[in-house]
Design a protein around this motif. Structure first.
Motif, short mmCIF file in Angstrom:
data_model
loop_
_atom_site.label_atom_id
_atom_site.label_comp_id
_atom_site.label_asym_id
_atom_site.label_seq_id
_atom_site.Cartn_x
_atom_site.Cartn_y
_atom_site.Cartn_z
N ASP A 61 -8.19 -14.22 -27.59
CA ASP A 61 -7.72 -13.12 -26.74
C ASP A 61 -8.10 -11.80 -27.42
N ARG A 62 -8.71 -10.89 -26.67
CA ARG A 62 -9.15 -9.60 -27.22
C ARG A 62 -8.06 -8.86 -27.98
N ARG A 63 -6.82 -9.04 -27.56
CA ARG A 63 -5.72 -8.34 -28.22
C ARG A 63 -5.53 -8.80 -29.66
N PHE A 64 -5.97 -10.01 -29.98
CA PHE A 64 -5.63 -10.60 -31.27
C PHE A 64 -6.82 -11.00 -32.13
N THR A 65 -8.03 -10.79 -31.66
CA THR A 65 -9.19 -11.27 -32.42
C THR A 65 -9.28 -10.64 -33.81
N PHE A 115 1.16 -10.63 -31.70
CA PHE A 115 0.64 -12.00 -31.70
C PHE A 115 1.78 -13.00 -31.90
N ILE A 116 2.64 -12.74 -32.86
CA ILE A 116 3.76 -13.64 -33.14
C ILE A 116 4.63 -13.80 -31.90
N ALA A 117 4.91 -12.69 -31.23
CA ALA A 117 5.73 -12.74 -30.01
C ALA A 117 5.01 -13.50 -28.90
#
Length: 94
Positions: free
Chosen positions: A67-71, A5-7
């Motif tokens: 975004d599904r990657r970060f929820t 997420f940070i990236a």
């Protein structure tokens, strides 16, 4: 997941800056805390309005938060706030 997420947020912010959207610096070690604080509040993320005007809300914190990657990094309330902001700005998913 937090590092990704940070990236992703750093990359989105960099891309937004190349479009001329002004962004405040966010230290990587404070990125997730800052993101959560922004979504807990009523203020839009840096550059949200400018990104909306350019049709690039995909580069916003709000778009990353849903975004599904970060929820999993955000509470339901934070994700709902992000979604509401995006929908009110006319963001189209897909």
């Amino acid at each position: 997941m937090e590092e990704k997420f940070i990236a992703a947020w750093a990359a989105a912010r960099q891309q937004a800056q190349t479009l001329g959207v002004r962004m405040r610096p966010v230290a990587p070690e404070q990125a997730l805390t800052s993101a959560r604080r922004i979504l807990d509040g009523r203020r839009l993320s840096d550059g949200f309005s400018a990104l909306a005007e350019q049709g690039r809300l995909d580069l916003s914190l709000e778009a990353l938060a849903v975004d599904r990657r970060f929820t999993g990094l955000f509470t339901d309330e934070q994700a709902n706030e992000a979604l509401t902001r995006l929908l009110e700005a006319g963001y189209r998913f897909g």
